[in-house]
Every structure is written in structure tokens, then in C-alpha cells.
Design a protein around this motif. Sequence first.
Motif, PDB file in Angstrom:
ATOM      1  N   SER A   1      -4.281  -1.611  -5.758  1.00 15.84           N
ATOM      2  CA  SER A   1      -4.117  -0.581  -4.741  1.00 15.84           C
ATOM      3  C   SER A   1      -2.751  -0.707  -4.073  1.00 15.84           C
ATOM      4  O   SER A   1      -2.063   0.288  -3.837  1.00 15.84           O
ATOM      5  CB  SER A   1      -5.231  -0.707  -3.703  1.00 15.84           C
ATOM      6  OG  SER A   1      -5.026   0.195  -2.654  1.00 15.84           O
ATOM      7  N   ARG A   2      -2.325  -1.938  -3.764  1.00 15.47           N
ATOM      8  CA  ARG A   2      -1.025  -2.176  -3.137  1.00 15.47           C
ATOM      9  C   ARG A   2       0.104  -1.726  -4.069  1.00 15.47           C
ATOM     10  O   ARG A   2       1.057  -1.082  -3.633  1.00 15.47           O
ATOM     11  CB  ARG A   2      -0.873  -3.659  -2.806  1.00 15.47           C
ATOM     12  CG  ARG A   2       0.355  -3.987  -1.994  1.00 15.47           C
ATOM     13  CD  ARG A   2       0.480  -5.457  -1.590  1.00 15.47           C
ATOM     14  NE  ARG A   2      -0.770  -6.095  -1.243  1.00 15.47           N
ATOM     15  CZ  ARG A   2      -1.364  -7.060  -1.975  1.00 15.47           C
ATOM     16  NH1 ARG A   2      -0.804  -7.478  -3.084  1.00 15.47           N
ATOM     17  NH2 ARG A   2      -2.486  -7.599  -1.596  1.00 15.47           N
TER      18      ARG A   2
ATOM     19  N   ASN B   1      -0.062   0.530  -6.409  1.00 13.17           N
ATOM     20  CA  ASN B   1      -0.077   1.989  -6.474  1.00 13.17           C
ATOM     21  C   ASN B   1       0.594   2.591  -5.247  1.00 13.17           C
ATOM     22  O   ASN B   1       1.361   3.554  -5.355  1.00 13.17           O
ATOM     23  CB  ASN B   1      -1.498   2.514  -6.618  1.00 13.17           C
ATOM     24  CG  ASN B   1      -2.077   2.271  -7.998  1.00 13.17           C
ATOM     25  OD1 ASN B   1      -1.341   2.023  -8.948  1.00 13.17           O
ATOM     26  ND2 ASN B   1      -3.387   2.316  -8.108  1.00 13.17           N
ATOM     27  N   ARG B   2       0.302   2.024  -4.064  1.00  8.87           N
ATOM     28  CA  ARG B   2       0.928   2.517  -2.837  1.00  8.87           C
ATOM     29  C   ARG B   2       2.436   2.315  -2.882  1.00  8.87           C
ATOM     30  O   ARG B   2       3.195   3.200  -2.500  1.00  8.87           O
ATOM     31  CB  ARG B   2       0.355   1.791  -1.614  1.00  8.87           C
ATOM     32  CG  ARG B   2      -0.898   2.413  -1.047  1.00  8.87           C
ATOM     33  CD  ARG B   2      -1.207   1.901   0.357  1.00  8.87           C
ATOM     34  NE  ARG B   2      -1.107   0.451   0.509  1.00  8.87           N
ATOM     35  CZ  ARG B   2      -2.092  -0.404   0.259  1.00  8.87           C
ATOM     36  NH1 ARG B   2      -3.253   0.032  -0.172  1.00  8.87           N
ATOM     37  NH2 ARG B   2      -1.912  -1.701   0.434  1.00  8.87           N
ATOM     38  N   GLN B   3       2.862   1.161  -3.370  1.00  7.42           N
ATOM     39  CA  GLN B   3       4.294   0.885  -3.456  1.00  7.42           C
ATOM     40  C   GLN B   3       4.988   1.843  -4.423  1.00  7.42           C
ATOM     41  O   GLN B   3       6.099   2.308  -4.163  1.00  7.42           O
ATOM     42  CB  GLN B   3       4.541  -0.560  -3.881  1.00  7.42           C
ATOM     43  CG  GLN B   3       4.192  -1.576  -2.820  1.00  7.42           C
ATOM     44  CD  GLN B   3       4.254  -3.011  -3.328  1.00  7.42           C
ATOM     45  OE1 GLN B   3       4.293  -3.245  -4.537  1.00  7.42           O
ATOM     46  NE2 GLN B   3       4.251  -3.957  -2.406  1.00  7.42           N
TER      47      GLN B   3
ATOM     48  N   VAL C   1       4.022   4.884  -5.145  1.00  6.49           N
ATOM     49  CA  VAL C   1       4.066   6.187  -4.481  1.00  6.49           C
ATOM     50  C   VAL C   1       5.185   6.201  -3.442  1.00  6.49           C
ATOM     51  O   VAL C   1       5.949   7.170  -3.343  1.00  6.49           O
ATOM     52  CB  VAL C   1       2.698   6.519  -3.840  1.00  6.49           C
ATOM     53  CG1 VAL C   1       2.808   7.713  -2.914  1.00  6.49           C
ATOM     54  CG2 VAL C   1       1.660   6.773  -4.918  1.00  6.49           C
ATOM     55  N   GLU C   2       5.319   5.113  -2.686  1.00  8.02           N
ATOM     56  CA  GLU C   2       6.376   5.034  -1.685  1.00  8.02           C
ATOM     57  C   GLU C   2       7.762   5.085  -2.332  1.00  8.02           C
ATOM     58  O   GLU C   2       8.661   5.754  -1.828  1.00  8.02           O
ATOM     59  CB  GLU C   2       6.239   3.753  -0.863  1.00  8.02           C
ATOM     60  CG  GLU C   2       5.076   3.768   0.104  1.00  8.02           C
ATOM     61  CD  GLU C   2       4.856   2.419   0.785  1.00  8.02           C
ATOM     62  OE1 GLU C   2       5.667   1.489   0.561  1.00  8.02           O
ATOM     63  OE2 GLU C   2       3.874   2.311   1.526  1.00  8.02           O
TER      64      GLU C   2
END
Length: 191
Positions: A38-39, A41-43, A45-46
Motif C-alpha cells: 500500500s505504501r 502504491n501511494r508513493q 501515485v505521489e
Amino acid sequence: MKTCRICKERFEPVRPMQPTCQAFSCQVAYADKAADKSRKNRQAVERKEIKARRESIKTRSDYLKEAQKAWNYYVRMRDYGKPCASCGAMPDQKFGGTMDCSHYRSIGAAPHLRFHLHNAAAACVKCNRHLGGNVAALRVGMISRIGIEKVEAVESNNDVRKFDIEYLKRVKKIFSKKAARARTTKGKTWN
């Protein structure tokens, strides 16, 4: 019976869609993997958002610099292994600047010929930077490389041209690919 995704032991699930056995260590390890995924994936996207924001605030000047850099690199790759177009010297070509992309008609005098391949050749740093392009000798070198007709066509070309952002993006993309292809075919080890 199912196989635990962590310890690979067979177990009988207590609830539907249970990914791990009842061992606490397996459940913690599975939760950690999910959190890492999840982390990441967030990174990702960022990073995409940051890239898009940077791209949105670029000016035409920024695109022009990027396109010019890719184009100059291609000309140096195209002429790799050839002597200086002005003085005929054969310096050790290496990363760090022994050869430049020299324009016969300067970008300041003829900005419309900035990306014209008959207007440029690789020249040593001494001729290009220290001798102001060494234009008289560059003309002789260009004639020997591409012929008098093409040099005279460049000299008489006075078209007015303004490069838009889409064109500059295309120039960067095309010449980056051509430079990469030229580098691999000539066996370059430097960037």
C-alpha cells in the motif's frame, strides 16, 4: 484446506478468504506485506502527481532547452569518431566535454536553423567555445562533409519559424531515440 501465504503450511480456514494460518507471526508478516504494498502504491501515485505538476508548470523555454540538449547529444553521437569539423583535430572523445555540437549559423543569428542537421557538426571545445565557432574553418569542414550545395542552402535559408511546445516535445523524443540508437550501434560506453 488452504496453504498459508507466509509459511506455506496447510491449514483449515476459520473464515472465508483467510490468507494465512492462525499463527500470529504469519498474520503479522502478511499485514506488513500488505502495508508495504500500500505504501509503495501511494508513493508511486505521489511520484506521478509530482511529475504531472512539474510538467504543467514548464514553460516553452524549458521545453526548448530539453529539445536542444537531446538534439546536440544526437549530433555528437552521429559524428562520434570523426575529427573536429573546424580544425580536423581528433581529441579523446569522452564524457565531460571534448566535443561540442557546433552550429555553422549560430542560434542567435538564425534561430530557425536551431534543429537543422545540415547546420551542425561536432567540433572540438577549443574551436566551438574558445574560437567562437571557428566559422571560416567550419564552413570548409561542412563543405567536405555534406557538399557545397547543402552549405549554400543553409546560408541562404532565412525562413521565419517559431517552435511550439508540441514540436519541441517531438524533437526531444525523436532525437533522444536516435541518439540512443547511434550510441548502441557505435558501442559507446559514456553518456
